[in-house]
Design a protein around this motif. Structure first.
Motif, PDB file in Angstrom:
ATOM      1  N   LEU A 144       0.487   3.478   3.316  1.00  0.00           N
ATOM      2  CA  LEU A 144       0.956   2.786   4.512  1.00  0.00           C
ATOM      3  C   LEU A 144       2.462   2.566   4.468  1.00  0.00           C
ATOM      4  O   LEU A 144       3.141   2.661   5.500  1.00  0.00           O
TER       5      LEU A 144
ATOM      6  N   ARG B   8      -7.443   3.488   9.485  1.00  0.00           N
ATOM      7  CA  ARG B   8      -8.362   3.865   8.415  1.00  0.00           C
ATOM      8  C   ARG B   8      -8.125   3.055   7.144  1.00  0.00           C
ATOM      9  O   ARG B   8      -9.074   2.709   6.434  1.00  0.00           O
ATOM     10  N   LEU B   9      -6.872   2.718   6.856  1.00  0.00           N
ATOM     11  CA  LEU B   9      -6.546   2.141   5.557  1.00  0.00           C
ATOM     12  C   LEU B   9      -6.234   0.649   5.572  1.00  0.00           C
ATOM     13  O   LEU B   9      -6.347  -0.014   4.535  1.00  0.00           O
TER      14      LEU B   9
ATOM     15  N   HIS C 225       0.857  -1.192   0.000  1.00  0.00           N
ATOM     16  CA  HIS C 225       0.000   0.000   0.000  1.00  0.00           C
ATOM     17  C   HIS C 225       0.892   1.240   0.000  1.00  0.00           C
ATOM     18  O   HIS C 225       1.668   1.434   0.934  1.00  0.00           O
TER      19      HIS C 225
ATOM     20  N   GLU D 139      -4.591  12.653  -0.680  1.00  0.00           N
ATOM     21  CA  GLU D 139      -5.149  12.088   0.552  1.00  0.00           C
ATOM     22  C   GLU D 139      -6.174  11.017   0.225  1.00  0.00           C
ATOM     23  O   GLU D 139      -7.049  11.238  -0.617  1.00  0.00           O
ATOM     24  N   PRO D 140      -6.087   9.841   0.885  1.00  0.00           N
ATOM     25  CA  PRO D 140      -7.096   8.792   0.631  1.00  0.00           C
ATOM     26  C   PRO D 140      -8.480   9.270   1.048  1.00  0.00           C
ATOM     27  O   PRO D 140      -8.635  10.075   1.974  1.00  0.00           O
TER      28      PRO D 140
ATOM     29  N   THR E 101      -4.070   6.728  10.573  1.00  0.00           N
ATOM     30  CA  THR E 101      -3.960   6.376   9.157  1.00  0.00           C
ATOM     31  C   THR E 101      -4.012   4.862   8.965  1.00  0.00           C
ATOM     32  O   THR E 101      -4.697   4.350   8.067  1.00  0.00           O
TER      33      THR E 101
END
Length: 392
Positions: free
Chosen positions: A217, A327-328, A214, A390-391, A324
């Motif tokens: 990440l 969230r991901l 990712h 930003e995701p 983060t």
């Protein structure tokens, strides 16, 4: 003023899961650092070298690495509550070893195994947050948890060091043992939620592969482990920089700065954004350079304490990294992903503090501060992470 997009801290104490996680964290963090102060001073007094406290930190490296690899797949298998209670009881059993035998070798062995317990505990703690706490509450929860960590360091290190000097290490270690037991009682009352469907136990390297695959990440992980390399440097150098009344101040200044930062910024949504996290790592590198300059110029100790507080504040950006990841990363593998990060941080913290401690022993404390600052600035300035959108 509180960021309107992020709930306040009081909302956490009305949440049935977040409230117990916070109470247990506060109890265990205070006890942990009372015990850590005893272990650090025990190691320093026996070895009369800065490498003694460094050995206490570095002893956690191999057990933490095993948690991130061989045993990480098991973190997402049992019920979350069962894991948290079991790990708390395991911590109590381990700290009982130096209580019975307050000598350097048992203390270092116990510190190493406690590193594995804390790696597993922190990983499951974040997994519970990702599964049972709504996204808007996560950053405040991570912020207040970090405040418990940092304020626990301030109070615990000062109290533990004072008790160890006055009464010996056993009293401080007993307090740590009791804190593990109290945390287990609080965690046993967590509500039983619906068990997530997690499928078969994944391979040991699944967490690492998820992070590496990712782009966001992967970048945040690089900033995180770079921060971890020098995270314990102010506490490690404090016994070598001064004695007497200033030693506890220098020992706790970094934690104090971190506590203030996360309490103030933990409700600010900018820290959940990637650009904010990159900016914070650059500020952290600058704070290390300031500390190096103060040591070289022979500045008064109060100024160095302020610089250490700024270093602690800069390290507070890690709550944004946790948000983060929560969230991901895939929720059903959150325990394993977080274990990979926690153990990686512990491992690199141990390696880094030995390297930086060796640098301080050979060239002086200023050189260690300088090396830490340059490394952070190089990574922070040359990363392209803040250029990634930003995701959602």
């Amino acid at each position: 003023m509180t960021d309107p997009a992020t709930p306040g801290y009081r909302a956490l104490f009305r949440h049935p899961v977040a409230s117990r996680l916070l109470i247990a964290r506060g109890i265990s963090e205070l006890g942990d650092f009372v015990g850590l102060a005893a272990l650090l001073l025990l190691a320093y007094d026996q070895t009369d070298s800065v490498l003694g406290p460094a050995a206490v930190y570095a002893a956690r490296t191999l057990p933490a690495l095993l948690v991130a690899t061989v045993f990480s797949g098991w973190l997402d298998v049992p019920a979350r509550r069962t894991m948290l209670v079991g790990l708390s009881l395991a911590g109590a059993a381990l700290i009982a070893v130096p209580v019975v035998v307050p000598e350097p070798l048992p203390a270092i062995v116990a510190a190493g195994l406690l590193g594995a317990v804390r790696a597993g505990y922190s990983s499951v703690h974040v997994a519970v947050t990702a599964e049972a706490v709504a996204a808007p509450l996560r950053l405040p929860l991570f912020g207040l948890s970090a405040f418990a960590n940092q304020s626990g360091q301030v109070v615990g290190l000062v109290a533990g060091a004072s008790m160890t000097v006055a009464l010996g290490p056993r009293t401080a270690l007993v307090i740590d043992l009791v804190s593990f037991l109290l945390a287990a009682v609080v965690l046993a009352g967590l509500p039983v939620g619906r068990q997530e469907s997690r499928g078969p136990r994944p391979p040991a390297t699944a967490g690492l592969r998820i992070i590496a695959g990712h782009p966001v990440l992967r970048g945040v992980a690089l900033l995180t482990v770079t921060t971890a390399l020098s995270g314990a440097l102010p506490e490690t150098l404090a016994p070598d920089l001064t004695g007497g009344a200033w030693r506890p101040v220098l020992l706790a200044a970094s934690s104090f700065g971190g506590a203030v930062f996360v309490l103030v910024v933990g409700r600010r949504s900018w820290l959940a954004r990637i650009a904010g996290q990159v900016l914070a790592t650059r500020a952290l590198g600058t704070a290390f350079l300031l500390a190096a300059l103060l040591v070289v110029t022979g500045a008064p100790l109060w100024a160095l304490a302020v610089a250490n507080a700024l270093i602690g504040a800069g390290g507070g950006w890690l709550i944004g990294a946790q948000a983060t990841f929560a969230r991901l990363a895939p929720r059903e593998r959150m325990g394993q992903v977080e274990a990979t990060m926690v153990a990686g941080n512990i491992m690199l913290s141990g390696v880094g503090i030995f390297l930086l401690g060796g640098t301080a022993a050979l060239f002086g404390p200023a050189a260690a501060y300088l090396a830490a600052g340059l490394l952070l600035l190089v990574v922070g300035l040359f990363t392209r992470l803040d250029r990634i959108p930003e995701p959602a």
